[in-house]
Design an enzyme around this catalytic site. Structure first.
Site, PDB file in Angstrom:
ATOM      1  N   ILE A  11       0.406   8.649   6.160  1.00  0.00           N
ATOM      2  CA  ILE A  11       0.907   7.741   7.443  1.00  0.00           C
ATOM      3  C   ILE A  11       2.071   8.178   8.131  1.00  0.00           C
ATOM      4  CG2 ILE A  11       1.100   5.395   8.421  1.00  0.00           C
ATOM      5  CD1 ILE A  11      -1.785   6.083   7.295  1.00  0.00           C
ATOM      6  N   GLY A 107      -0.069  -1.912   3.182  1.00  0.00           N
ATOM      7  CA  GLY A 107       0.095  -2.119   1.867  1.00  0.00           C
ATOM      8  C   GLY A 107       1.306  -3.060   1.300  1.00  0.00           C
ATOM      9  N   SER A 136      -3.690  -3.110   7.691  1.00  0.00           N
ATOM     10  CA  SER A 136      -4.089  -1.760   7.161  1.00  0.00           C
ATOM     11  C   SER A 136      -5.260  -1.159   7.619  1.00  0.00           C
ATOM     12  CB  SER A 136      -4.964  -2.176   5.618  1.00  0.00           C
ATOM     13  OG  SER A 136      -6.134  -2.981   5.909  1.00  0.00           O
ATOM     14  N   CYS A 137      -5.722  -0.017   7.336  1.00  0.00           N
ATOM     15  CA  CYS A 137      -6.941   0.644   8.296  1.00  0.00           C
ATOM     16  C   CYS A 137      -8.224  -0.338   8.482  1.00  0.00           C
ATOM     17  CB  CYS A 137      -7.128   2.073   7.750  1.00  0.00           C
ATOM     18  SG  CYS A 137      -7.246   1.823   5.933  1.00  0.00           S
ATOM     19  N   HIS A 192      -9.981  -8.295   2.435  1.00  0.00           N
ATOM     20  CA  HIS A 192      -9.766  -7.641   4.123  1.00  0.00           C
ATOM     21  C   HIS A 192      -9.833  -8.719   5.093  1.00  0.00           C
ATOM     22  CE1 HIS A 192     -11.007  -4.323   1.345  1.00  0.00           C
ATOM     23  NE2 HIS A 192     -10.285  -3.707   2.173  1.00  0.00           N
ATOM     24  N   GLY A 193     -10.834  -9.687   4.589  1.00  0.00           N
ATOM     25  CA  GLY A 193     -11.245 -10.884   5.434  1.00  0.00           C
ATOM     26  C   GLY A 193      -9.779 -11.748   5.611  1.00  0.00           C
ATOM     27  N   HIS A 217     -14.070   5.308   6.201  1.00  0.00           N
ATOM     28  CA  HIS A 217     -14.745   4.215   5.635  1.00  0.00           C
ATOM     29  C   HIS A 217     -15.798   4.138   6.519  1.00  0.00           C
ATOM     30  CE1 HIS A 217     -10.894   3.362   3.535  1.00  0.00           C
ATOM     31  NE2 HIS A 217     -10.339   2.922   4.635  1.00  0.00           N
TER      32      HIS A 217
HETATM   33  P1  NAD Z   1       1.733   8.363   0.816  1.00  0.00           P
HETATM   34  O1  NAD Z   1       1.476   8.212  -0.840  1.00  0.00           O
HETATM   35  O2  NAD Z   1       0.698   9.312   1.297  1.00  0.00           O
HETATM   36  O3  NAD Z   1       3.095   8.489   1.316  1.00  0.00           O
HETATM   37  C1  NAD Z   1       4.196   7.827   0.843  1.00  0.00           C
HETATM   38  C2  NAD Z   1       5.367   8.591   0.896  1.00  0.00           C
HETATM   39  O4  NAD Z   1       6.517   7.896   0.810  1.00  0.00           O
HETATM   40  C3  NAD Z   1       5.395   9.651   0.325  1.00  0.00           C
HETATM   41  O5  NAD Z   1       5.950  10.837   0.856  1.00  0.00           O
HETATM   42  C4  NAD Z   1       6.459   9.437  -0.908  1.00  0.00           C
HETATM   43  O6  NAD Z   1       7.031  10.443  -1.354  1.00  0.00           O
HETATM   44  C5  NAD Z   1       7.435   8.501  -0.196  1.00  0.00           C
HETATM   45  N1  NAD Z   1       8.003   7.646  -0.976  1.00  0.00           N
HETATM   46  C6  NAD Z   1       7.712   7.005  -2.012  1.00  0.00           C
HETATM   47  N2  NAD Z   1       8.822   6.159  -2.386  1.00  0.00           N
HETATM   48  C7  NAD Z   1       9.826   6.156  -1.433  1.00  0.00           C
HETATM   49  C8  NAD Z   1      11.089   5.560  -1.136  1.00  0.00           C
HETATM   50  N3  NAD Z   1      11.675   4.735  -2.195  1.00  0.00           N
HETATM   51  N4  NAD Z   1      11.970   5.799  -0.171  1.00  0.00           N
HETATM   52  C9  NAD Z   1      11.323   6.846   0.793  1.00  0.00           C
HETATM   53  N5  NAD Z   1      10.102   7.205   0.668  1.00  0.00           N
HETATM   54  C10 NAD Z   1       9.454   7.216  -0.437  1.00  0.00           C
HETATM   55  O7  NAD Z   1       1.275   6.783   1.294  1.00  0.00           O
HETATM   56  P2  NAD Z   1       0.173   6.488   2.606  1.00  0.00           P
HETATM   57  O8  NAD Z   1      -0.920   6.585   2.169  1.00  0.00           O
HETATM   58  O9  NAD Z   1       1.171   7.066   3.637  1.00  0.00           O
HETATM   59  O10 NAD Z   1       0.567   4.733   2.495  1.00  0.00           O
HETATM   60  C11 NAD Z   1       1.902   4.505   3.224  1.00  0.00           C
HETATM   61  C12 NAD Z   1       1.649   2.595   3.432  1.00  0.00           C
HETATM   62  O11 NAD Z   1       0.714   2.877   4.414  1.00  0.00           O
HETATM   63  C13 NAD Z   1       0.995   2.103   2.327  1.00  0.00           C
HETATM   64  O12 NAD Z   1       1.515   0.639   2.754  1.00  0.00           O
HETATM   65  C14 NAD Z   1      -0.485   1.968   2.479  1.00  0.00           C
HETATM   66  O13 NAD Z   1      -1.123   0.849   2.109  1.00  0.00           O
HETATM   67  C15 NAD Z   1      -0.627   1.938   4.217  1.00  0.00           C
HETATM   68  N6  NAD Z   1      -1.946   2.632   4.844  1.00  0.00           N
HETATM   69  C16 NAD Z   1      -2.494   3.773   4.174  1.00  0.00           C
HETATM   70  C17 NAD Z   1      -3.565   4.216   4.818  1.00  0.00           C
HETATM   71  C18 NAD Z   1      -4.239   5.335   3.913  1.00  0.00           C
HETATM   72  O14 NAD Z   1      -5.614   5.405   4.116  1.00  0.00           O
HETATM   73  N7  NAD Z   1      -3.587   6.530   3.225  1.00  0.00           N
HETATM   74  C19 NAD Z   1      -4.084   3.640   5.901  1.00  0.00           C
HETATM   75  C20 NAD Z   1      -3.554   2.754   6.451  1.00  0.00           C
HETATM   76  C21 NAD Z   1      -2.330   2.027   5.721  1.00  0.00           C
END
Ligand code: NAD
Length: 333
Positions: A11, A107, A136-137, A192-193, A217
């Site tokens: 993200i 998240g 979330s997505c 999700h709901g 999804h």
């Molecule tokens: P990811 O694991 O791909 O990326 C997270 C990043 O944060 C990584 O680069 C990691 O190294 C870094 N990180 C870890 N600890 C850290 C810290 N203490 N300080 C700074 N950086 C740190 O995760 P993501 O999939 O991008 O998800 C991020 C958020 O977005 C979560 O809350 C997730 O639920 C939400 N989200 C994810 C998706 C998805 O499908 N991937 C969709 C919507 C929302």
């Protein structure tokens, strides 16, 4: 608006690129834990890099220049977008964001922010807030859809949605399933709901499974109205809502893989599809109920909402922001 991004994964890197495309925002930098290929690319592109405290030397010894730690990035930013893994945003809030403005991701628990946010559904509730959570997505896609259907002129009585969740993002090589269909969660309703209800007060129940795909999804959605809507009124409501695309089989859209191929053919960065991909042929009316299926590109759908969340916090009017974001990201329905 000076915007920093903490967490540069799936993200975070997309949100950082969206900030770079947005003329009223300046990317102050990105903060990361590891000096990996993503860090190397950011450096090559001239994006200022900041390290998690204690990791500066690891970056420097890998030949990647960092300009400081997360606190330095926060002090240079009007708003920080935290895109760290689930739960880390809450920790970061206490450590770095006290007295500052921060956007969190889905998240995180809802209580981490003052408001859970979806641009179409409740933009104005984020105005002037210091802590906003972009849902979330799956919740983003459902919130957009419900907002669009609510504009049809018919009152929604209840929503029932069945979610077929991708097992992992394309780069998540250690996740599954690889040969299973997993009730995810096994309890009903799925989370999700209730998450949608943090944004829109609607009667909604969701059920979810995870399957061995990485592309998108798929949601199978049933919406019951107080009266019988016409199919045309539903299509009109969806077609006139930004960030919702209606894709028909006569144009070759019969699967999620084709939606991603479409995004790639459009030249969308990383093959991202940030709109709800509603399968037009699936839209059907049974009495007072509407049935439809939509694809949700989990890696990118929340990106426009992150940009709008920043503008909402800074007081920009809703439609000014949505239109500016969609123009900058090249989105159209
Ligand atoms: P990811 O694991 O791909 O990326 C997270 C990043 O944060 C990584 O680069 C990691 O190294 C870094 N990180 C870890 N600890 C850290 C810290 N203490 N300080 C700074 N950086 C740190 O995760 P993501 O999939 O991008 O998800 C991020 C958020 O977005 C979560 O809350 C997730 O639920 C939400 N989200 C994810 C998706 C998805 O499908 N991937 C969709 C919507 C929302």
């Amino acid at each position: 608006m000076r915007v920093g991004v903490v967490g540069y994964g799936t993200i975070g890197k997309r949100v950082a690129d969206a900030v770079l495309r947005t003329s009223d925002m300046q990317l102050t930098g990105v903060a990361k834990t590891s000096p990996d290929y993503e860090a190397a690319i950011a450096m090559r592109r001239g994006i200022p890099l900041y390290a998690v405290p204690g990791r500066e030397e690891a970056f420097r010894s890998s030949g990647i220049e960092v300009r400081g730690t997360i606190s330095d990035l926060v002090s240079k930013s009007d708003v920080v977008i935290d895109a760290t893994p689930d739960g880390v945003g809450e920790e970061n809030k206490g450590k770095y964001y006290v007295g500052r403005r921060a956007v969190f991701q889905g998240g995180e628990e809802a209580y981490v922010a003052e408001v859970s946010f979806n641009a179409l559904a409740n933009y104005d509730e984020a105005k002037g807030k210091s802590y906003v959570r972009v849902v979330s997505c799956n919740t983003t896609a459902l919130s957009r859809l419900i907002s669009a259907l609510a504009s049809s002129g018919h009152s929604i009585r209840k929503v029932r949605a069945f979610l077929v969740r991708r097992g992992a993002d394309p780069r998540e090589h250690k996740k599954g399933p690889i040969n299973d269909v997993v009730p995810n969660p096994v309890t009903i309703p799925s989370h999700h709901g209730p998450d949608v209800r943090t944004v829109i007060p609607v009667d909604i129940v969701t059920v979810a499974v995870a399957v061995p795909v990485t592309v998108m999804h798929l949601h199978m959605v049933n919406v019951e109205f107080e009266d019988r809507p016409s199919r045309d009124s539903i299509i009109e409501a969806l077609a006139s809502t930004p960030r919702i695309s209606i894709l028909y089989s006569k144009m070759g859209f019969n699967s999620l893989a084709q939606v991603i191929e479409y995004a790639r053919d459009l030249g969308r960065e990383r093959g991202d599809f940030m709109e709800n991909a509603v399968f037009g042929d699936s839209i059907s009316i049974q009495g007072n109920e509407v049935y439809l299926m939509q694809g949700v590109h989990q890696e990118s759908i929340v990106v426009p909402e992150n940009i709008d969340a920043v503008r909402a916090m800074m007081g920009t009017p809703k439609w000014e922001s949505i239109m500016a974001t969609d123009k900058a990201l090249g989105l159209y329905s």
